[in-house]
Write an enzyme that holds these catalytic residues in place. Structure first.
Site, mmCIF file in Angstrom:
data_model
loop_
_atom_site.group_PDB
_atom_site.id
_atom_site.type_symbol
_atom_site.label_atom_id
_atom_site.label_comp_id
_atom_site.label_asym_id
_atom_site.label_seq_id
_atom_site.Cartn_x
_atom_site.Cartn_y
_atom_site.Cartn_z
ATOM 1 C CB VAL A 111 -0.914 -0.020 1.251
ATOM 2 C CG1 VAL A 111 -1.886 -1.183 1.180
ATOM 3 C CG2 VAL A 111 -0.106 -0.073 2.556
ATOM 4 C CG ASP A 112 5.028 0.415 -0.539
ATOM 5 O OD1 ASP A 112 5.654 -0.517 0.001
ATOM 6 O OD2 ASP A 112 4.841 0.476 -1.763
ATOM 7 C CG HIS A 127 -4.156 -6.023 0.149
ATOM 8 N ND1 HIS A 127 -3.106 -6.805 0.587
ATOM 9 C CD2 HIS A 127 -5.102 -6.899 -0.267
ATOM 10 C CE1 HIS A 127 -3.412 -8.083 0.445
ATOM 11 N NE2 HIS A 127 -4.630 -8.172 -0.073
ATOM 12 N N GLY A 195 8.642 -11.598 -2.493
ATOM 13 C CA GLY A 195 8.589 -10.971 -1.167
ATOM 14 C C GLY A 195 7.235 -11.049 -0.511
ATOM 15 C CG ASN A 221 10.057 -15.255 0.746
ATOM 16 O OD1 ASN A 221 10.785 -14.898 1.668
ATOM 17 N ND2 ASN A 221 8.736 -15.112 0.758
ATOM 18 C CB ALA A 239 13.220 -8.386 -3.985
HETATM 19 C C1 BV8 Z 1 -11.285 -11.118 1.796
HETATM 20 C C2 BV8 Z 1 -4.081 -3.984 4.723
HETATM 21 C C3 BV8 Z 1 -13.523 -11.684 1.305
HETATM 22 C C4 BV8 Z 1 -3.364 -2.773 4.389
HETATM 23 C C5 BV8 Z 1 -3.841 -6.318 4.329
HETATM 24 C C6 BV8 Z 1 -9.597 -17.429 2.049
HETATM 25 C C7 BV8 Z 1 -10.277 -16.660 1.104
HETATM 26 C C8 BV8 Z 1 -10.650 -15.357 1.397
HETATM 27 C C9 BV8 Z 1 -10.325 -14.791 2.638
HETATM 28 C C10 BV8 Z 1 -9.634 -15.546 3.557
HETATM 29 C C11 BV8 Z 1 -9.283 -16.867 3.278
HETATM 30 N N1 BV8 Z 1 -8.623 -17.356 4.351
HETATM 31 C C12 BV8 Z 1 -8.527 -16.392 5.318
HETATM 32 C C13 BV8 Z 1 -9.161 -15.292 4.873
HETATM 33 C C14 BV8 Z 1 -9.304 -14.054 5.630
HETATM 34 C C15 BV8 Z 1 -8.159 -13.060 5.400
HETATM 35 C C16 BV8 Z 1 -6.802 -13.690 5.457
HETATM 36 O O1 BV8 Z 1 -6.199 -13.994 4.426
HETATM 37 N N2 BV8 Z 1 -6.281 -13.867 6.675
HETATM 38 C C17 BV8 Z 1 -4.941 -14.395 6.836
HETATM 39 C C18 BV8 Z 1 -4.221 -13.671 7.976
HETATM 40 C C19 BV8 Z 1 -5.067 -15.882 7.112
HETATM 41 N N3 BV8 Z 1 -8.323 -12.370 4.135
HETATM 42 C C20 BV8 Z 1 -9.113 -11.276 4.103
HETATM 43 O O2 BV8 Z 1 -9.746 -10.893 5.052
HETATM 44 C C21 BV8 Z 1 -9.179 -10.539 2.785
HETATM 45 N N4 BV8 Z 1 -10.553 -10.260 2.488
HETATM 46 O O3 BV8 Z 1 -10.863 -12.184 1.449
HETATM 47 O O4 BV8 Z 1 -12.580 -10.683 1.523
HETATM 48 C C22 BV8 Z 1 -14.185 -11.830 2.643
HETATM 49 C C23 BV8 Z 1 -15.037 -10.821 3.053
HETATM 50 C C24 BV8 Z 1 -15.693 -10.967 4.292
HETATM 51 C C25 BV8 Z 1 -15.447 -12.096 5.088
HETATM 52 C C26 BV8 Z 1 -14.527 -13.079 4.653
HETATM 53 C C27 BV8 Z 1 -13.883 -12.941 3.434
HETATM 54 C C28 BV8 Z 1 -8.486 -9.187 2.904
HETATM 55 C C29 BV8 Z 1 -7.014 -9.371 2.991
HETATM 56 C C30 BV8 Z 1 -6.322 -7.987 2.970
HETATM 57 C C31 BV8 Z 1 -5.854 -7.670 4.349
HETATM 58 N N5 BV8 Z 1 -5.130 -6.423 4.362
HETATM 59 N N6 BV8 Z 1 -3.282 -5.134 4.387
HETATM 60 C C32 BV8 Z 1 -2.183 -2.665 5.279
HETATM 61 O O5 BV8 Z 1 -2.388 -2.376 6.466
HETATM 62 O O6 BV8 Z 1 -1.088 -2.904 4.758
HETATM 63 S S1 BV8 Z 1 -2.898 -7.690 4.151
HETATM 64 C C33 BV8 Z 1 -1.312 -7.385 4.614
HETATM 65 O O7 BV8 Z 1 -0.630 -8.628 4.485
HETATM 66 C C34 BV8 Z 1 -0.547 -6.448 3.707
HETATM 67 O O8 BV8 Z 1 -1.249 -5.982 2.589
HETATM 68 C C35 BV8 Z 1 0.617 -7.353 3.245
HETATM 69 O O9 BV8 Z 1 1.138 -6.971 2.046
HETATM 70 C C36 BV8 Z 1 -0.125 -8.616 3.179
HETATM 71 C C37 BV8 Z 1 0.501 -9.902 2.913
HETATM 72 O O10 BV8 Z 1 1.663 -9.996 3.626
HETATM 73 P P1 BV8 Z 1 3.018 -10.039 2.783
HETATM 74 O O11 BV8 Z 1 3.014 -8.912 1.827
HETATM 75 O O12 BV8 Z 1 3.199 -11.403 2.234
HETATM 76 O O13 BV8 Z 1 4.060 -9.683 3.900
HETATM 77 P P2 BV8 Z 1 4.673 -10.666 4.981
HETATM 78 O O14 BV8 Z 1 5.316 -9.815 6.022
HETATM 79 O O15 BV8 Z 1 3.656 -11.692 5.391
HETATM 80 O O16 BV8 Z 1 5.806 -11.476 4.176
HETATM 81 C C38 BV8 Z 1 6.901 -10.781 3.653
HETATM 82 C C39 BV8 Z 1 7.754 -11.827 2.969
HETATM 83 O O17 BV8 Z 1 8.853 -11.156 2.344
HETATM 84 C C40 BV8 Z 1 8.351 -12.846 3.919
HETATM 85 O O18 BV8 Z 1 8.109 -14.140 3.407
HETATM 86 C C41 BV8 Z 1 9.862 -12.533 3.930
HETATM 87 O O19 BV8 Z 1 10.630 -13.706 4.008
HETATM 88 C C42 BV8 Z 1 10.027 -11.878 2.582
HETATM 89 N N7 BV8 Z 1 11.117 -10.902 2.501
HETATM 90 C C43 BV8 Z 1 11.538 -10.055 3.469
HETATM 91 N N8 BV8 Z 1 12.546 -9.281 2.982
HETATM 92 C C44 BV8 Z 1 12.739 -9.659 1.679
HETATM 93 C C45 BV8 Z 1 11.831 -10.689 1.372
HETATM 94 N N9 BV8 Z 1 11.781 -11.287 0.164
HETATM 95 C C46 BV8 Z 1 12.648 -10.861 -0.782
HETATM 96 N N10 BV8 Z 1 13.551 -9.876 -0.564
HETATM 97 C C47 BV8 Z 1 13.628 -9.266 0.641
HETATM 98 N N11 BV8 Z 1 14.545 -8.300 0.836
#
Ligand code: BV8
Length: 248
Positions: A111-112, A127, A195, A221, A239
Site C-alpha cells: 500500500v506504499d 489492498h 517478497g 523469497n 529482491a
Molecule cells: C477477503 C491492509 C472476502 C493494508 C492487508 C480465504 C479466502 C478469502 C479470505 C480468507 C481466506 N482465508 C482467510 C481469509 C481471511 C483473510 C486472510 O487472508 N487472513 C490471513 C491472515 C489468514 N483475508 C481477508 O480478510 C481478505 N478479504 O478475502 O474478503 C471476505 C469478506 C468478508 C469475510 C470473509 C472474506 C483481505 C485481505 C487484505 C488484508 N489487508 N493489508 C495494510 O495495512 O497494509 S494484508 C497485509 O498482508 C498487507 O497488505 C501485506 O502486504 C499482506 C501480505 O503480507 P506479505 O506482503 O506477504 O508480507 P509478509 O510480512 O507476510 O511477508 C513478507 C515476505 O517477504 C516474507 O516471506 C519474507 O521472508 C520476505 N522478505 C523479506 N525481505 C525480503 C523478502 N523477500 C525478498 N527480498 C527481501 N529483501
C-alpha cells in the site's frame, strides 16, 4: 568470476531463457520487496510501540470501531515511514522487465506506492493505498486532513470518521482489481511471487491459479529452499539483488 557467471549463480540460466521469450509476465509482490526500502514487513516483529500488536488485530473494521484513535495512529505512523521510503533496486528492476515484455502486469499487496514511484505503469493495488483516506461511513475517498486536531479526522461531507483507504482483514478486495489480477494470472507465461509470505488470501491464490493454467512460476523469497524444477522455481535471495541480476 565474471559478472555473467556471477548472475547465473543467482538466477537459473534456463529461467533467463524462458523470460527472454515470454510474451505475458505477471508479478505479485508483497511487503518483502519494500523491506530493502526500510519498510517493516508484516510478519517480522514491528519495531517500537507496535511490538505488542499483531497487524491482523489492527487492520480490521472491528479494531477501528473499538479504538479508532489507535488504528488511525498506527496508520499515521506507517504513512510517515512510507513518506520517507524510496524505491529500491528490486522495484526498479521490475520497471525494466515491464519495458521489455509485451504484456506485463504488476499486482501488489503493498500500500506504499513504491512501484508507481519507481516508474511501473501497469500496477494493480489489491489492498488499496495508505496515502489515500476515505470516509468510514460513506466508503468514499476523501482527501486526508492530517492537520485536523481531531483524531481520527472527520469527513467534511457527513462528519463520519476518516480511515485509511486500504483493504482490512474481513473486507472484500476491490472487485475490478482482483478480477484483473486473476485474468493476468490465468494468461501468464511467467508468474513471479516476490517478497510475500503467501499467508493472506485471496492474493496468495494467484500463484496457484497461474500454476494451474500452465505458467512458469517463480517464488522469490528469503525463506525458501532453492528449487529448480521447471516450470517451478524457488529462488532464495533478496529482491534487491536477484531482480537486477535477472535484467542484467
Ligand atoms: C477477503 C491492509 C472476502 C493494508 C492487508 C480465504 C479466502 C478469502 C479470505 C480468507 C481466506 N482465508 C482467510 C481469509 C481471511 C483473510 C486472510 O487472508 N487472513 C490471513 C491472515 C489468514 N483475508 C481477508 O480478510 C481478505 N478479504 O478475502 O474478503 C471476505 C469478506 C468478508 C469475510 C470473509 C472474506 C483481505 C485481505 C487484505 C488484508 N489487508 N493489508 C495494510 O495495512 O497494509 S494484508 C497485509 O498482508 C498487507 O497488505 C501485506 O502486504 C499482506 C501480505 O503480507 P506479505 O506482503 O506477504 O508480507 P509478509 O510480512 O507476510 O511477508 C513478507 C515476505 O517477504 C516474507 O516471506 C519474507 O521472508 C520476505 N522478505 C523479506 N525481505 C525480503 C523478502 N523477500 C525478498 N527480498 C527481501 N529483501
Amino acid at each position: 568470476m565474471d559478472m555473467h557467471n556471477a548472475f547465473s549463480q543467482i538466477v537459473p540460466p534456463e529461467l533467463v531463457k524462458t523470460l527472454r521469450t515470454a510474451q505475458r509476465v505477471t508479478v505479485l509482490t508483497g511487503a518483502g520487496i519494500s523491506a530493502e526500502s526500510g519498510l517493516p514487513t508484516f510478519r517480522d516483529p514491528m519495531t517500537g510501540l507496535w511490538e505488542k500488536y499483531r497487524p491482523e488485530d489492527l487492520a480490521t473494521p472491528q479494531a477501528f470501531r473499538r479504538n479508532p484513535r489507535l488504528v488511525w495512529e498506527w496508520y499515521a505512523w506507517r504513512r510517515e515511514l512510507v513518506s520517507q521510503a524510496t524505491p529500491n533496486a528490486g522495484h526498479r528492476a521490475l520497471v525494466t522487465i515491464e519495458q521489455h515484455i509485451p504484456e506485463f502486469m504488476l499486482v501488489t499487496q503493498n500500500v506504499d506506492s513504491l512501484h508507481q514511484q519507481a516508474g511501473s505503469q501497469r500496477v494493480i493495488e489489491l489492498h488499496g493505498n495508505i496515502r489515500r483516506t476515505k470516509c468510514f461511513d460513506e466508503n468514499v475517498v476523501v482527501e486526508n486532513r492530517e492537520e485536523s486536531e481531531e483524531v481520527p479526522p472527520r469527513c467534511p461531507r457527513c462528519g463520519g470518521m476518516l480511515r485509511p483507504d486500504v483493504v482490512w482483514f474481513g473486507e472484500s478486495l476491490p472487485a475490478q482489481a482482483f478480477q484483473t489480477a486473476v485474468e493476468a494470472a490465468v494468461h501468464a507465461d511467467v508468474f513471479f511471487a516476490i517478497g510475500t509470505s503467501g499467508t493472506v488470501e485471496p492474493a496468495a491464490s494467484l500463484a496457484r491459479v497461474a500454476q494451474r493454467f500452465g505458467a512458469t512460476v517463480v517464488i522469490l523469497n528469503l525463506d525458501v529452499k532453492p528449487l529448480e524444477a521447471p516450470p517451478l522455481y524457488h529462488i532464495n535471495g533478496r529482491a534487491g539483488i536477484v531482480l537486477p541480476a535477472l535484467v542484467h
